[in-house]
Structure formats: C-alpha cells, structure tokens
Design an enzyme around this catalytic site. Sequence first.
Site, short mmCIF file in Angstrom:
data_model
loop_
_atom_site.label_atom_id
_atom_site.label_comp_id
_atom_site.label_asym_id
_atom_site.label_seq_id
_atom_site.Cartn_x
_atom_site.Cartn_y
_atom_site.Cartn_z
N ASP A 144 43.89 40.64 37.89
CA ASP A 144 43.25 39.81 38.99
C ASP A 144 41.48 40.19 38.54
O ASP A 144 40.93 40.76 38.04
CB ASP A 144 43.37 40.15 40.24
CG ASP A 144 43.06 41.51 40.85
OD1 ASP A 144 43.26 42.60 39.89
OD2 ASP A 144 42.64 41.92 41.81
N GLU A 209 43.83 44.65 41.93
CA GLU A 209 42.97 45.88 41.70
C GLU A 209 41.59 45.54 42.47
O GLU A 209 41.15 46.54 43.33
CB GLU A 209 42.74 46.10 40.11
CG GLU A 209 41.82 47.31 40.07
CD GLU A 209 40.33 47.28 40.02
OE1 GLU A 209 39.74 48.16 39.88
OE2 GLU A 209 39.88 45.99 40.30
ZN LIG Z 1 38.08 45.95 36.99
#
Ligand SMILES: [Zn+2]
Length: 476
Positions: A144, A209
């Site tokens: 992401d 993340e």
């Molecule tokens: Zn990162």
Amino acid sequence: MTDSGSKLKIWKFLKIILSSLLITVLLLFTVASIRTLSLDVNVGLQLAHWEKTNNISLVIDHHQREELLANFKEAIRIPTVSFSETEINTTALLEFDRFLRKAFPTVFSSSLVHHELVGNYSHLFRVQGSQPDLVPYLLLAHIDVVPATESDGWEAPPFSAKEMDGFIYGRGTIDDKGSVMGILQALEYLLIKGYAPRRGFYIGLGHDEEVSGLNGAKNIVRILKQNGVQLAFVLDEGLAVIDGIISGLDGPAALIGVSEKGSATVKLTVSMLPGHASMPPRETSIGILAAAVKRLLERQENTNAFVRTTTAVTMFNAGVKVNVIPSLAEAHVNLRIHSAQSLQEVLDLIHATVADQRVKIELVEGFDPLPVSSADEKSFGYQIIKKTVLDMFPTVTVAPGICVGNTDSRHFKDLTSNIYRFAPAWFKPGDPQRFHGINERISKKNYEEFVVFFFNLIQNCDIQKLPEPHSSVHEL
Ligand SMILES: [Zn+2]
Ligand SMILES: *[C@@H]1O[C@H](CO)[C@@H](O)[C@H](O)[C@H]1NC(C)=O
Ligand SMILES: *[C@@H]1O[C@H](CO)[C@@H](O)[C@H](O)[C@H]1NC(C)=O
Ligand SMILES: *[C@@H]1O[C@H](CO)[C@@H](O)[C@H](O)[C@H]1NC(C)=O
C-alpha cells in the site's frame, strides 16, 4: 478527525495542519557517533574469509532491463492507496494480486515456494531451504501507499510511472514498491536460474502498513507464530544510502535501522461554556488549548526531555459560528518517542508540561520505541546486509541508525530480536522530502540495484555461519 459537539451545530472554524513538520523529520535519523564508527565499519568481517555462496551472478541484459522496468512501472500504476484504517482501495489491491501472479510466474509455480494470501490482500511466501537446521529469515515490504494527487504539485501524475531524466516518478517508487518488486523480481530470476536456497526464508508483503498493519503484517505474524516459526532476522524498509544529507559526513553512508521510534497520538480537549463573541470571557477554550500546545512545543527546561522525542500538532479544531465563542476546542499531538524513553514517561511529561486541569489529556494510540537490534560482529542479519551493501557499493560507510518513521516490522518483535530496516535506495539532498511528499521517484539504475541487492542478499544468507572476525582489525 472527529466532529465532536455537533449538537451545537459546530462547524470547523479552525483547522491547522502542521503535518509538514512531521514529514520533514520522518526520514531523519540519529546516527550514533557515525564519525568514530566510520573508521572500522568497512573492515572487520569484510576482511575475513566468507564462505562462498553466491554462485549465481546477475548480469542484467537489455531484455531483462526492459522487463524489470516494465514490471516496476506497472506496479506503480496500480493505486494501492490506504486512505485510512477503514478506507483502503481493495479494487487496486485485488488488481495488484493478479498483477504479481502475471509478473512473476516462476515464483508462483515453483515447487520450492509456498504462497498464501493473508487478510485477503497481503501475501506470505515461504521458500523452502535444503538445510532445515538453518534458521529462516524474512524479507518484509508493503504494497500500500499513501494518497497522492497531481494538484499537490507533482511534475508527473503520481500513478503514471512517467520517466523523466532517468527517473521513474510515482507514489510508491520508494515507499515501498521498490522493495516489493525488487524482492520478487530477484526471486523470479534466481528460480529461473535454477537456484535452490540452503537456508529457507519468508517474504511478507503487507497491504495496510501505512495505516497500522493490523490486518496485513499482524496476521502474517499470527500465522508464523501458529507454525512455531522463529526468525534469524527480519529485513524491512526504513533507512537508505544517504549521500550529502548529514553535514560533516564525508561520502555516502548506508544506514541500517536497528530500532525505530515509538509513537503516541494524544488528544487534548478543553470544554468551556459557549458564549457570544460580543461578550468574550477572559479565557476561551481556544486560548487555553493554544497555551497548552505552545507549552508542549516550547523547548523549555522541563521539556528538555522531549528534545530527542519529536512533537507535532497534527490537528487543531474548534468549531463555532463566526459570532459564537467555541465551547470545545481540541488538538491532536503526535509524538515520535526516542529509543531512550518510554510511552509512559512521555505521557507523564505531557501532563507535567500542560499542567492545566481544564485540559483533558487522552492517549488515542501509542506504543513504546522498538528494542535495539544488535549490530556487532556476531549479528548474522546485520553482517549479511552489510556485506551485501559493500559488495555492491565498496566506498559506502555502513552504520546503524534509528528510524523515525514506523514500519510493519514492529509487529515482528516476538519472532526475532534482530529487526533491520534498510533498502538500497540512494537519497541525495531533497530526496527525504519526497517520502510521503510530492515527486517521489527512483532512478532506473537505482531500481535495478534493488533487484541485484536482493538477488545477492538471498544467496549471501546461505552461509552456515558468519566467519570469525578477522584478527588484523585492531592493527589498522
Ligand atoms: Zn513504507
Ligand atoms: C556452489 O557451487 C559449488 C560447486 O559447483 C557447489 O558445490 C555448491 O553446492 C554451490 N553452492 C550453492 C549454494 O549452490
Ligand atoms: C482504486 O483502484 C482502481 C484501480 O484498481 C482505480 O480505478 C480507482 O480509481 C481507485 N479508487 C480510488 C478512490 O482511488
Ligand atoms: C476478507 O474477506 C472476507 C469476505 O469478503 C471478509 O468477511 C473479511 O472481513 C475480510 N478480511 C479482511 C481482513 O479484510
């Protein structure tokens, strides 16, 4: 951000976003006595006799160069944006899954590789080693990216992967699709060349993340724990090769993150009786809150302890009509906690510094700084990373550093005490600001170096054990 007090038809009157302060420090790091380190950093184990493992060398030909760059650009064009913990682009994540299978057919079909989806969109690969007694390691990266819009001032649309002057522009080129694609491209080439590792390893690719890693990395950890896995080390994103960024340091330095700062988001609230602007009370909620925030950001004696813990106001809200004095004012403060402090110490300091009972202090979320991984001559992961860097970039100084930003690797601390945060990205002046900022980019040459780095690192991990430190170090 919350819209509390809506009963009073409160609308956002003040909205100050000072997040730029946070972004500027995001990629700064503390380097412990880098000068003294630089003398002996590149000797020691490098002079010792390393067991030869990398039998397969990667000479990238014209065809492969086209192929690996095309794959990388396609990865950048898929907008795998995490907008918030509850809003991620699942369409893009599914597209990314299909793309990986198409780009790396050998990885997905090899009998040595076991693949599973985790939390629907994250990926966990287990590459089987021929020597089960060698403790496996894990390479970590995330799919992401943070949001980006062209109108913020990008020189190329952020999901275009446009090439300019030898650079590929796009959100995720550095954070973190360089690693995602570099790792898998390296494994694809290794498998095509008939490589079979001695030491087994895992590859974890998280999908959230940027907004916590709670569904991705955390579930990957859960699965590994269920299987009783212990890891020799984890290598995740974090620090880089910096060149000309730290003043006083001659030449480029590869900083390997051995810890990362803790984090705390604290909400400060002041609630007073509402009033009309024509009869202002002596103190308003905004005034009281502003004074509290000012005290927190001031570097006075009692806030000296904050010096290495960074503080930034990320939201400041007080809602009213233009002629109504707000009853409620609230601010969010984000702190990055230095390794020498704990979350509790920082919270105690906030209470002591604000020192005003009218200001309600709530911890929204937070965690302690991560333990410091070792960087000595017996540290398998650290030495492997260092050797791989030096084989590629012999003139670079390698030293441990502390990450200010947080990574998915923090979820792995029960599986290993050796967590390292590094990718072979070259950062020159101005580049740290591209991180989560505009014009994020990587040079084509540097992306190729990512592929070579992981290609060599995986093979370097095949040694049975580190060589004995060379005795001549102290004679130098
Ligand atoms: Zn990162
Ligand atoms: C490297 O090559 C040598 C000689 O061909 C072989 O004995 C050894 O097993 C190889 N090592 C690996 C890790 O494949
Ligand atoms: C989500 O990703 C798809 C491509 O997979 C894209 O078409 C769409 O515009 C994205 N949505 C948002 C809100 O960015
Ligand atoms: C995965 O998808 C299933 C079915 O659509 C859904 O019930 C579940 O909540 C999803 N899990 C995650 C972590 O998104």
